[in-house]
Design a protein around this motif. Structure first.
Motif, mmCIF file in Angstrom:
data_model
loop_
_atom_site.group_PDB
_atom_site.id
_atom_site.type_symbol
_atom_site.label_atom_id
_atom_site.label_comp_id
_atom_site.label_asym_id
_atom_site.label_seq_id
_atom_site.Cartn_x
_atom_site.Cartn_y
_atom_site.Cartn_z
ATOM 1 N N THR A 229 9.167 -3.982 1.665
ATOM 2 C CA THR A 229 9.002 -5.165 2.507
ATOM 3 C C THR A 229 7.525 -5.550 2.586
ATOM 4 O O THR A 229 7.169 -6.718 2.445
ATOM 5 N N LEU A 230 6.667 -4.559 2.800
ATOM 6 C CA LEU A 230 5.237 -4.854 2.876
ATOM 7 C C LEU A 230 4.714 -5.380 1.548
ATOM 8 O O LEU A 230 3.891 -6.284 1.485
ATOM 9 N N ARG A 231 5.207 -4.780 0.475
ATOM 10 C CA ARG A 231 4.714 -5.155 -0.840
ATOM 11 C C ARG A 231 5.244 -6.529 -1.258
ATOM 12 O O ARG A 231 4.494 -7.409 -1.649
ATOM 13 N N LEU A 232 6.550 -6.710 -1.170
ATOM 14 C CA LEU A 232 7.153 -7.918 -1.733
ATOM 15 C C LEU A 232 7.192 -9.078 -0.741
ATOM 16 O O LEU A 232 7.006 -10.227 -1.125
ATOM 17 N N VAL A 233 7.434 -8.808 0.518
ATOM 18 C CA VAL A 233 7.541 -9.911 1.480
ATOM 19 C C VAL A 233 6.169 -10.276 2.045
ATOM 20 O O VAL A 233 5.854 -11.433 2.234
ATOM 21 N N CYS A 234 5.341 -9.245 2.299
ATOM 22 C CA CYS A 234 4.020 -9.524 2.885
ATOM 23 C C CYS A 234 2.914 -9.588 1.833
ATOM 24 O O CYS A 234 1.799 -9.998 2.150
ATOM 25 N N THR B 59 -0.378 -1.864 -3.044
ATOM 26 C CA THR B 59 0.072 -0.488 -2.860
ATOM 27 C C THR B 59 -0.988 0.325 -2.105
ATOM 28 O O THR B 59 -0.660 1.141 -1.248
ATOM 29 N N ALA B 60 -2.258 0.075 -2.411
ATOM 30 C CA ALA B 60 -3.333 0.813 -1.741
ATOM 31 C C ALA B 60 -3.319 0.531 -0.237
ATOM 32 O O ALA B 60 -3.466 1.444 0.579
ATOM 33 N N GLU B 61 -3.110 -0.735 0.132
ATOM 34 C CA GLU B 61 -3.077 -1.087 1.560
ATOM 35 C C GLU B 61 -1.896 -0.426 2.268
ATOM 36 O O GLU B 61 -2.024 0.064 3.391
ATOM 37 N N ARG C 278 -2.543 3.237 2.780
ATOM 38 C CA ARG C 278 -3.447 3.472 3.911
ATOM 39 C C ARG C 278 -2.714 3.329 5.237
ATOM 40 O O ARG C 278 -2.900 4.115 6.158
ATOM 41 N N ALA C 279 -1.845 2.313 5.320
ATOM 42 C CA ALA C 279 -1.129 2.079 6.578
ATOM 43 C C ALA C 279 -0.235 3.251 6.948
ATOM 44 O O ALA C 279 -0.036 3.546 8.116
ATOM 45 N N PHE C 280 0.319 3.916 5.944
ATOM 46 C CA PHE C 280 1.252 5.005 6.237
ATOM 47 C C PHE C 280 0.663 6.380 5.955
ATOM 48 O O PHE C 280 1.380 7.380 5.945
ATOM 49 N N LEU C 281 -0.667 6.406 5.733
ATOM 50 C CA LEU C 281 -1.390 7.665 5.596
ATOM 51 C C LEU C 281 -0.818 8.558 4.503
ATOM 52 O O LEU C 281 -0.659 9.756 4.681
ATOM 53 N N VAL C 282 -0.445 7.946 3.401
ATOM 54 C CA VAL C 282 -0.072 8.754 2.239
ATOM 55 C C VAL C 282 -1.001 8.340 1.103
ATOM 56 O O VAL C 282 -1.674 7.308 1.177
ATOM 57 N N GLU D 281 -2.306 6.983 -2.530
ATOM 58 C CA GLU D 281 -1.879 5.807 -3.284
ATOM 59 C C GLU D 281 -0.863 6.156 -4.378
ATOM 60 O O GLU D 281 0.142 5.439 -4.517
ATOM 61 N N PRO D 282 -1.071 7.255 -5.140
ATOM 62 C CA PRO D 282 -0.039 7.593 -6.143
ATOM 63 C C PRO D 282 1.327 7.862 -5.515
ATOM 64 O O PRO D 282 2.357 7.477 -6.074
ATOM 65 N N THR D 283 1.346 8.483 -4.343
ATOM 66 C CA THR D 283 2.621 8.743 -3.668
ATOM 67 C C THR D 283 3.314 7.433 -3.331
ATOM 68 O O THR D 283 4.512 7.260 -3.575
ATOM 69 N N MET D 284 2.535 6.498 -2.778
ATOM 70 C CA MET D 284 3.123 5.209 -2.399
ATOM 71 C C MET D 284 3.549 4.428 -3.640
ATOM 72 O O MET D 284 4.615 3.803 -3.655
ATOM 73 N N ALA D 285 2.725 4.498 -4.707
ATOM 74 C CA ALA D 285 3.074 3.786 -5.941
ATOM 75 C C ALA D 285 4.391 4.328 -6.493
ATOM 76 O O ALA D 285 5.259 3.557 -6.924
#
Lengths: 115, 440
Positions: free
Chosen positions: B154-159, B163-165, B168-172, B174-178
């Protein structure tokens, strides 16, 4: 249309001690399911019930061992191969699939035809 | 030079503004043509880059969203035409019941489609680009995706966050979030999750999932789980913006209005939740004159609307509770019996142990701390709130009010061990010192 496998995972113990009436009920439920799939606009391409995991033999490399690949409380006991429009349609169908002693897993079938 | 620089700044600001306001619309409209999320994202990103240059030369268009959408869609169609292999592999995101809109949308296998779109892709179609933002939101929040993937998508596609942002927001990392985002997109395509708004039968459950994601975004921003800042303003603003967007797109859904109201009413207290030194302030310590009256008025009006018609949902009820707090002249003068009744209704609509805990806290104001402690003891037995830091914190506060200082200190300590948020840690540490000091 996309193909999906509906994998039925259930507690085997429930069938091991089951009375003929329980079996009868299960068979009837699956018979009804077969009819419902068509009514929902899907199609059953295949499916089987499997003998319990006590009859399973696993092979890893060359090593043959008695038993299933993974020991779990709920084991794969049967499957259907169906055709559905998309995941929502497949899930709508899979919700009707009888699995009173466990549940089902829906997996899209990989298209290996290339192209 | 100076004039040029100023013009450049204006274009940069216009592009940034369009990114914030129009991203969802542009991506949603492009996804329908691209039939693939990755391709759509790439084309939309390209369109924003192209805008910087084009708008500097030609001026900022009257309707930046339409300009970006046309550009991104044209790129997607060009890519599909260039790469026939790519096209044949893309059964993705297809909505079989898409009505032909006559705006040059190509049907699958319609070879003339892309060329026609490219040829006509101009002003004429600007007015008929369908608003697909709801489809995009429902796809991102599909129940076949894990909650954390729903939030990330939702953050990536709607907002339009990177991925880096999001990481940071979820404290994980960047590779994990990617990896999380990639896995979710792969599932959408492989399992064939379609790009559509669910039908009436599924809508209540599916909408609840969407609202839960938006609310989770808000609470993550509102009480950052760790780190120095109690509030991550950007996440909070994004969540409120999303809720407003969904509400505008689904004007008949009372629960959506309930969510908007809940977020506005909670956020009205944003600046008073911590003092100048970043210390956490409780509701009873907050300076009510600093609450955002405009937000409270808007939220309260929405609550009335959301409650109309009976059988309110959990967001409308939570909003009603927030409104009662927001409109009370002081903590003491809050209508506690009415709150207790609302919590009872909320518990029926949403049988969650967290709601039960909150009701116990209100119970203390109506029937005294003893009966509240008894309720909390029952919730503890249930076990589902093991590790939930607000349970020992609530218990500690009741024990402190009863003068059971030793037990209170123990409970504050238990809460302290469960929180990583520094404002909350400071608060609990102060409380431990208070109840451990010799009475006097």
């Amino acid at each position: 249309m996309t193909q999906y496998a509906i994998l039925i995972y259930e507690n085997e113990g429930s069938y091991a001690d089951a009375s003929p009436e329980v079996w009868q009920t299960a068979m009837e439920a699956h018979g009804r399911f077969a009819g419902q799939v068509g009514e929902k606009g899907g199609k059953i391409l295949g499916g089987e019930a499997l003998q319990p995991t006590t009859t399973a033999t696993s092979i890893r490399g060359d090593v043959v061992t008695d038993g299933p690949f993974a020991e779990t409380k709920e084991a794969l006991g049967g499957f259907y191969l169906i055709e559905a429009r998309d995941l929502d349609h497949a899930l709508e169908i899979a919700k009707l699939c009888p699995a009173p002693y466990g549940g089902v897993e829906v997996r899209p079938v990989m298209d290996t035809s290339g192209g | 030079m100076t004039a040029n620089a100023a013009a450049g700044d204006a274009v940069g600001a216009a592009v940034a503004d369009a990114h914030r306001r129009e991203w969802a619309f542009v991506l949603a409209a492009t996804a329908r043509v691209a039939r693939d999320i990755d391709l759509a994202e790439e084309c939309v990103q390209d369109a924003y880059v192209a805008a910087l240059d084009a708008w500097s030369r030609q001026g900022i268009p009257r309707n930046p969203g339409a300009w970006l959408t046309t550009t991104a869609r044209r790129r997607a169609l060009d890519a599909l035409r260039r790469d026939r292999a790519l096209r044949s592999k893309l059964p993705l995101l297809i909505e079989p019941d898409l009505p032909p809109s006559g705006s040059g949308l190509s049907e699958p296998g319609d070879a003339a489609g892309p060329a026609r779109e490219t040829a006509t892709g101009g002003r004429a179609e600007d007015d008929v680009i369908p608003d697909d933002r709801l489809r995009l939101v429902f796809t991102c929040c599909h129940p076949a995706l894990a909650r954390e993937a729903q939030v990330a998508l939702t953050l990536r596609l709607v907002c339009g966050l990177t991925t880096a942002e999001i990481a940071r927001a979820f404290l994980v990392s960047e590779p994990t979030m990617a990896a999380r985002v990639t896995r979710a997109k792969k599932k959408i395509s492989a399992a064939r999750i379609t790009y559509r708004v669910p039908g009436a039968a599924e809508l209540p459950d599916r909408l609840d999932a969407v609202l839960t994601v938006v609310h989770l975004l808000y609470t993550t921003g509102h009480t950052a789980p760790a780190g120095e800042n109690l509030v991550r303003a950007d996440l909070v603003d994004r969540a409120i913006g999303l809720a407003r967007m969904i509400s505008a797109l689904m004007p008949d859904e009372r629960e959506v209005r309930g969510l908007v109201a809940l977020l506005l009413l909670t956020d009205a207290r944003r600046t008073t939740r911590a003092d100048a030194d970043g210390r956490l302030l409780l509701l009873e310590e907050q300076d009510r004159s600093q609450w955002d009256r405009a937000a409270i008025d808007e939220g309260a009006a929405l609550v009335i609307d959301a409650l109309r018609g009976g059988c309110p949902g959990r967001f409308a009820l939570q909003a009603a509770i927030a409104a009662l707090h927001a409109e009370a002249p002081s903590y003491r003068q809050t209508d506690w019996p009415q709150l207790l009744q609302l919590y009872g209704e909320l518990l029926r609509a949403w049988p969650s142990p967290v709601v039960a805990l909150n009701r116990a806290v209100v119970r203390a104001m109506v029937d005294g701390p003893e009966s509240a402690l008894a309720e909390i003891a029952e919730i503890e037995l249930d076990g589902r709130l093991d590790g939930y830091r607000y349970l020992p914190a609530a218990k500690a506060d009741l024990l402190r009010r009863l003068g059971r200082r030793g037990e209170a200190a123990q409970a504050y300590q238990a809460a302290l061990e469960l929180t990583g948020n520094s404002a909350e840690r400071d608060f609990l540490t102060r409380r431990i010192a208070e109840v451990s000091a010799p009475p006097g």
